[in-house]
Design an enzyme around this catalytic site. Sequence first.
Site, PDB file in Angstrom:
ATOM      1  N   LYS A   1      43.521  31.560  45.748  1.00  0.00           N
ATOM      2  CA  LYS A   1      42.589  30.808  45.101  1.00  0.00           C
ATOM      3  C   LYS A   1      43.088  30.262  43.798  1.00  0.00           C
ATOM      4  CE  LYS A   1      39.921  34.399  43.164  1.00  0.00           C
ATOM      5  NZ  LYS A   1      38.990  35.329  43.308  1.00  0.00           N
ATOM      6  N   ARG A   2      44.414  30.882  43.202  1.00  0.00           N
ATOM      7  CA  ARG A   2      44.727  30.246  42.010  1.00  0.00           C
ATOM      8  C   ARG A   2      45.713  29.011  42.331  1.00  0.00           C
ATOM      9  NH1 ARG A   2      44.680  35.178  41.391  1.00  0.00           N
ATOM     10  NH2 ARG A   2      46.787  35.421  42.769  1.00  0.00           N
TER      11      ARG A   2
END
Length: 484
Positions: free
Chosen positions: A241-242
Amino acid sequence: MTETSIRTRFAPSPTGMFHVGGARSALFNWAMAQQSPGGRMVLRVEDTDEARNKPEWTDGIVRAMSWLGIHTDDPAFEGPYFQSDYAGKHRETAEELHAKGRAYYCDCSGEQVQARRDNPNLGYDGFCRDRGLEPGPGRALRFRVPEGGPTVVEDRIRGRVEFDHASIEDFVIVRSNGSPLFVLANVVDDVEMDITHVVRGEEHLSNTPKQQLLWEALGLRAPVWAHLPVIVNEQRKKLSKRRDKVALESYQEEGYLPEAMVNYLMLLGWAPGDDREIMPWTQMVPLFDIADVNSSSAFFDEKKLRAFNGDYIRSLELADFIERCEPWLTAGEAPWPAENFDREVFARVAPLAQSRVAVLADIVPNVDFLFLDEPETDDKSWKKAMKPGIGVPMLEAALERFSDEGLSWDTDTLKAVTEEAGAGLGLKLGKAQAPVRVAVTGRTVGLPLFESLELLGRERTVARVVAALEKARAEEAAEAASET
Ligand code: GLU
């Protein structure tokens, strides 16, 4: 439930967004539930982590699932259940395991365990196994991993996976503060919910031998296991998700159609065969077989997804396309003043735009020239189209013709007079229309120009050409002044 009905489950831990990997797990589970007569998929929200216990996050899960076509009122759907509601059952099961001698209390601190082992990778050393400690403050409950082994997990996707018991420590099932661990709570809930098939991400494979041992210790037969391949990005790294766009909501906001998204997600590890790719959900369900899922990592190819989406958009009925564009056109984010939006004009331009947008959000830059007071001019496009010796004379020639009140304002005539204006300057139509396009729409690419002019109308077209001409002349004058 009939003998053969299967019960799958989707067990997300709320995180505030719906990961595309979770979406794929949900869909695979859903396909299995739907294809089995009387089959069910249970939604279980694994909310025992206090920080994750936010009602709006659960709503987000249900909303995202329903966007994917998994509706809570479908007969194959059951739940949502909440893991936190089963806390009593988790405790009871822990006590049962202790009473049967399958688990024991342990008061070792992490430092004590480490001090006794030279190799920290070896894990717990079984120090309290035979101490017969009673429950009490500061005491964790550990599962007594049987001597011998191995534990063999028969995975529907990976086949036989062996786990040597020497590599499984006596793992904690209830922390010293009394809270159960994931491995236990997850099994107890699956038992309570009569789950027959556990289909989940590969990252859980390492929990599976422990969970299978728990099922066996409870005197039950473990469910069928299937661990889905990891999803990777273009660099073959696990989606994160980063780094990557993983939230289903982001795709929704950009205007991916749920049916395109569902189709694409189903292909992450599975294929209907015969090189078929674009296939609606209802046709995929009867073909889906978890055993056909590939164990190697699946590439999330956003470009391919986009292309899929374009295909799906093009195949929509026009009225449906118009309706689906609505949120991008009338929501607060649309760049034009709300009162400028004209449904009838949009309905006329929609057929031109439908074949050109890959995601619904792309509709906005395609039609904004119709609803903005003045077009949003892109500098690069302007420079490219307004080359000295072309921009000003071409706009002048076009303006002369466009402002003729007797000119019939229709696509064919507009094309003919623009072509004629260009010919007078030795320009082919392609070159000749660029300054007009930039003057009127602000860009060098877009919908077919003459249809666009017809829709925009004479008055606004002329006003924009006049304004562009003024700007172009002023620029030329400034340029000339700087040269002398
Ligand atoms: N709550 C777990 C997760 O989101 C699910 C585990 C499972 O499906 O068994 O990863």
